[in-house]
Scaffold this active site. Sequence first.
Site, PDB file in Angstrom:
ATOM      1  N   TYR A  17      30.786  34.228  46.344  1.00  0.00           N
ATOM      2  CA  TYR A  17      29.815  33.711  44.784  1.00  0.00           C
ATOM      3  C   TYR A  17      30.585  33.261  43.959  1.00  0.00           C
ATOM      4  O   TYR A  17      29.595  31.940  42.845  1.00  0.00           O
ATOM      5  CB  TYR A  17      28.404  34.428  45.233  1.00  0.00           C
ATOM      6  CG  TYR A  17      29.329  35.762  43.920  1.00  0.00           C
ATOM      7  CD1 TYR A  17      29.288  35.560  42.911  1.00  0.00           C
ATOM      8  CD2 TYR A  17      29.127  36.912  45.439  1.00  0.00           C
ATOM      9  CE1 TYR A  17      30.318  36.691  42.571  1.00  0.00           C
ATOM     10  CE2 TYR A  17      30.332  37.669  44.877  1.00  0.00           C
ATOM     11  CZ  TYR A  17      30.406  37.901  43.008  1.00  0.00           C
ATOM     12  OH  TYR A  17      31.040  38.816  42.488  1.00  0.00           O
ATOM     13  N   GLY A  18      31.369  33.358  43.477  1.00  0.00           N
ATOM     14  CA  GLY A  18      32.484  32.814  42.551  1.00  0.00           C
ATOM     15  C   GLY A  18      34.019  31.978  42.366  1.00  0.00           C
ATOM     16  O   GLY A  18      34.009  31.526  43.359  1.00  0.00           O
ATOM     17  N   THR A  19      34.428  32.362  41.625  1.00  0.00           N
ATOM     18  CA  THR A  19      35.892  31.919  41.288  1.00  0.00           C
ATOM     19  C   THR A  19      36.397  31.975  43.420  1.00  0.00           C
ATOM     20  O   THR A  19      37.698  30.589  43.091  1.00  0.00           O
ATOM     21  CB  THR A  19      36.675  32.592  40.511  1.00  0.00           C
ATOM     22  OG1 THR A  19      37.092  33.554  41.518  1.00  0.00           O
ATOM     23  CG2 THR A  19      36.235  32.306  39.279  1.00  0.00           C
ATOM     24  N   LEU A  20      36.245  31.936  44.156  1.00  0.00           N
ATOM     25  CA  LEU A  20      37.124  32.567  45.751  1.00  0.00           C
ATOM     26  C   LEU A  20      36.405  31.363  46.073  1.00  0.00           C
ATOM     27  O   LEU A  20      37.092  30.726  47.207  1.00  0.00           O
ATOM     28  CB  LEU A  20      36.478  33.583  46.352  1.00  0.00           C
ATOM     29  CG  LEU A  20      37.569  34.721  46.376  1.00  0.00           C
ATOM     30  CD1 LEU A  20      36.708  35.796  46.433  1.00  0.00           C
ATOM     31  CD2 LEU A  20      39.139  34.149  46.438  1.00  0.00           C
ATOM     32  N   GLU A  92      40.090  41.256  43.795  1.00  0.00           N
ATOM     33  CA  GLU A  92      39.287  41.625  43.214  1.00  0.00           C
ATOM     34  C   GLU A  92      38.627  43.236  42.220  1.00  0.00           C
ATOM     35  O   GLU A  92      37.782  43.729  42.058  1.00  0.00           O
ATOM     36  CB  GLU A  92      37.646  41.490  44.511  1.00  0.00           C
ATOM     37  CG  GLU A  92      37.610  40.400  44.869  1.00  0.00           C
ATOM     38  CD  GLU A  92      37.438  39.044  43.681  1.00  0.00           C
ATOM     39  OE1 GLU A  92      36.846  39.640  42.922  1.00  0.00           O
ATOM     40  OE2 GLU A  92      37.296  38.364  44.121  1.00  0.00           O
TER      41      GLU A  92
END
Length: 177
Positions: A17-20, A92
């Site tokens: 949901y983010g930087t990946l 993470e």
Amino acid sequence: MVAQAKQTVPTTFIFTYGTLKRGFWNHTLLQDLMRTGDASFVGSYRTRERFPLVCGPFQVPFLINSPGSGHIVEGEVYAVTKGGLGRTDELEGLSRGHYVRLPIDVEASEGGGVVAAEAYYAHPSYAMELWKKKKEMGGVISSYSEKEAKGYVKRKDRPQHLTFLDHISLFLSSSSD
């Protein structure tokens, strides 16, 4: 010649949901994993339930494990092998208490079935305090977009004399003004 049975490699579905996600800084890890066969893109997905999604220090995104609160969160799903999962867990910070990986149900954004995946949630040691602070500031979002990512600070560019958990603690103790 004897035909060989096709081997299947067990995979875990990861909801990012983010930087990946594609187009963001840490997506290079998933690109590397896809090149080695340790990950594959499944599609664009969204959470079935509402969850708080907030940005903490350095505009790092955090999903808070509080189903029924926040928004439907947009993201992507990847099928990741055990080896690939080890690399995403390391990124993470699971062993350092940054995030925890837990189940989440997601559905295809363009319609379709539900997938039982896993997501990286803010660690319980600070998650609710982070959500409370961001909620007071009006900072709960439904999608980590270019707008939020503009303030993202890469790990190598962050002050190195403090741990990430130290930065979270400082962020939580700072004024909301």
